[in-house]
Design a protein around this motif. Structure first.
Motif, PDB file in Angstrom:
ATOM      1  N   ASN A  60       0.825  -1.204   0.000  1.00 19.20           N
ATOM      2  CA  ASN A  60       0.000   0.000   0.000  1.00 19.20           C
ATOM      3  C   ASN A  60       0.865   1.262   0.000  1.00 19.20           C
ATOM      4  O   ASN A  60       0.551   2.236  -0.696  1.00 19.20           O
ATOM      5  CB  ASN A  60      -0.924   0.010   1.226  1.00 19.20           C
ATOM      6  CG  ASN A  60      -1.820   1.230   1.242  1.00 19.20           C
ATOM      7  OD1 ASN A  60      -2.798   1.315   0.518  1.00 19.20           O
ATOM      8  ND2 ASN A  60      -1.473   2.210   2.056  1.00 19.20           N
ATOM      9  N   VAL A  61       1.965   1.246   0.747  1.00 19.39           N
ATOM     10  CA  VAL A  61       2.859   2.403   0.810  1.00 19.39           C
ATOM     11  C   VAL A  61       3.499   2.648  -0.563  1.00 19.39           C
ATOM     12  O   VAL A  61       3.602   3.793  -1.017  1.00 19.39           O
ATOM     13  CB  VAL A  61       3.940   2.212   1.892  1.00 19.39           C
ATOM     14  CG1 VAL A  61       4.959   3.347   1.844  1.00 19.39           C
ATOM     15  CG2 VAL A  61       3.299   2.153   3.274  1.00 19.39           C
ATOM     16  N   VAL A  62       3.898   1.572  -1.232  1.00 17.32           N
ATOM     17  CA  VAL A  62       4.478   1.687  -2.585  1.00 17.32           C
ATOM     18  C   VAL A  62       3.454   2.306  -3.536  1.00 17.32           C
ATOM     19  O   VAL A  62       3.781   3.180  -4.345  1.00 17.32           O
ATOM     20  CB  VAL A  62       4.941   0.300  -3.102  1.00 17.32           C
ATOM     21  CG1 VAL A  62       5.288   0.353  -4.588  1.00 17.32           C
ATOM     22  CG2 VAL A  62       6.140  -0.189  -2.300  1.00 17.32           C
ATOM     23  N   TYR A  63       2.196   1.886  -3.400  1.00 16.76           N
ATOM     24  CA  TYR A  63       1.117   2.455  -4.223  1.00 16.76           C
ATOM     25  C   TYR A  63       0.885   3.925  -3.893  1.00 16.76           C
ATOM     26  O   TYR A  63       0.776   4.768  -4.791  1.00 16.76           O
ATOM     27  CB  TYR A  63      -0.161   1.643  -3.991  1.00 16.76           C
ATOM     28  CG  TYR A  63      -1.421   2.326  -4.450  1.00 16.76           C
ATOM     29  CD1 TYR A  63      -1.708   2.487  -5.808  1.00 16.76           C
ATOM     30  CD2 TYR A  63      -2.340   2.832  -3.520  1.00 16.76           C
ATOM     31  CE1 TYR A  63      -2.874   3.128  -6.230  1.00 16.76           C
ATOM     32  CE2 TYR A  63      -3.504   3.468  -3.934  1.00 16.76           C
ATOM     33  CZ  TYR A  63      -3.764   3.612  -5.284  1.00 16.76           C
ATOM     34  OH  TYR A  63      -4.905   4.244  -5.694  1.00 16.76           O
ATOM     35  N   ARG A  64       0.834   4.266  -2.614  1.00 18.66           N
ATOM     36  CA  ARG A  64       0.601   5.650  -2.191  1.00 18.66           C
ATOM     37  C   ARG A  64       1.732   6.577  -2.645  1.00 18.66           C
ATOM     38  O   ARG A  64       1.501   7.748  -2.955  1.00 18.66           O
ATOM     39  CB  ARG A  64       0.479   5.724  -0.671  1.00 18.66           C
ATOM     40  CG  ARG A  64      -0.773   5.078  -0.085  1.00 18.66           C
ATOM     41  CD  ARG A  64      -1.990   5.892  -0.315  1.00 18.66           C
ATOM     42  NE  ARG A  64      -3.125   5.406   0.464  1.00 18.66           N
ATOM     43  CZ  ARG A  64      -4.380   5.464   0.052  1.00 18.66           C
ATOM     44  NH1 ARG A  64      -4.669   5.986  -1.126  1.00 18.66           N
ATOM     45  NH2 ARG A  64      -5.360   5.023   0.811  1.00 18.66           N
ATOM     46  N   LEU A  65       2.961   6.063  -2.686  1.00 22.92           N
ATOM     47  CA  LEU A  65       4.098   6.875  -3.142  1.00 22.92           C
ATOM     48  C   LEU A  65       4.052   7.130  -4.644  1.00 22.92           C
ATOM     49  O   LEU A  65       4.774   7.985  -5.153  1.00 22.92           O
ATOM     50  CB  LEU A  65       5.415   6.184  -2.768  1.00 22.92           C
ATOM     51  CG  LEU A  65       5.816   6.222  -1.290  1.00 22.92           C
ATOM     52  CD1 LEU A  65       6.989   5.292  -1.025  1.00 22.92           C
ATOM     53  CD2 LEU A  65       6.158   7.642  -0.844  1.00 22.92           C
ATOM     54  N   GLY A  66       3.215   6.375  -5.359  1.00 20.51           N
ATOM     55  CA  GLY A  66       3.095   6.562  -6.806  1.00 20.51           C
ATOM     56  C   GLY A  66       4.049   5.710  -7.618  1.00 20.51           C
ATOM     57  O   GLY A  66       4.150   5.868  -8.836  1.00 20.51           O
ATOM     58  N   ILE A  67       4.756   4.782  -6.957  1.00 15.13           N
ATOM     59  CA  ILE A  67       5.712   3.920  -7.657  1.00 15.13           C
ATOM     60  C   ILE A  67       4.981   2.934  -8.566  1.00 15.13           C
ATOM     61  O   ILE A  67       5.508   2.512  -9.599  1.00 15.13           O
ATOM     62  CB  ILE A  67       6.602   3.163  -6.638  1.00 15.13           C
ATOM     63  CG1 ILE A  67       7.393   4.174  -5.794  1.00 15.13           C
ATOM     64  CG2 ILE A  67       7.560   2.211  -7.337  1.00 15.13           C
ATOM     65  CD1 ILE A  67       8.127   3.567  -4.606  1.00 15.13           C
TER      66      ILE A  67
END
Length: 201
Positions: free
Chosen positions: A97-104
């Motif tokens: 989820n963090v990777v998704y939120r960062l836009g990666i």
């Protein structure tokens, strides 16, 4: 039981909202799928049915299965705070989820794949477990040899909105998890109290 890899629009229609983001097919058919889709929309849903639907929606949004979701709920219930809010905060701390939120990655499913395929590091070490719980202060980066991957560069070029609990450095493709988000900062349309009521039965 394996992870669902079928049509995303079909799931979005079940919940009556585009839970996976912009969806042109959903706009055309904003009602449950199947022969009796429109008729089912008019049917009154029981209290239990409403609670169950909300839990299923949260599971679909974050891409977790029942066992993982129940574990997250049990952890949240022991936090001593507001269980529903703690549950969402816990899910927001998942590495995928963090990777998704960062836009990666453009989607959580895409983020999960990047993590599983060892393209992401946490504090300089490769982590390939999507459910890994990120802590405040952790640094999440794209591996050096993965920085030229088309899926990553295209996603970052998309201009994703940024979040107050995350910090991003585009030049080094590195992000920092500053703190757990507050409930009002989490944009997902989830009525977490219904989930708490369901598990409290």
């Amino acid at each position: 039981m394996g992870r669902y890899i079928g049509p995303k629009t079909k799931i979005a229609r079940k919940f009556g909202e585009a839970i996976y983001g912009a969806d042109k097919y959903f706009k055309r058919k904003n009602f449950p799928s199947g022969q009796h889709g429109l008729a089912r929309k008019r049917k009154k849903v029981s209290e239990y049915g409403t609670q169950l639907l909300e839990k299923q929606k949260a599971k679909a949004i974050y891409g977790v299965q029942e066992k993982q979701f129940r574990k997250a709920y049990d952890i949240a219930s022991r936090q001593g705070g507001i269980t529903g809010e703690d549950l969402l905060k816990y899910l927001e701390c998942r590495l995928d989820n963090v990777v998704y939120r960062l836009g990666i990655a453009p989607t959580r499913a895409g983020a999960r794949q990047l993590v599983s395929h060892r393209h992401i590091t946490v504090n300089g070490r490769v982590v390939n477990i999507p459910s890994y719980s990120v802590r405040p202060g952790d640094v999440i980066s794209v591996r050096e040899k993965s920085k030229s991957l088309e899926v990553i560069t295209d996603s970052l070029a998309g201009g994703r909105s940024r979040y107050s609990w995350l910090e991003w450095d585009g030049a080094s493709m590195t992000g920092k998890f500053l703190q757990k988000p507050e409930r009002e900062d989490i944009p997902e349309n989830i009525k977490e109290q219904l989930i708490v009521e369901l598990y409290s039965k």
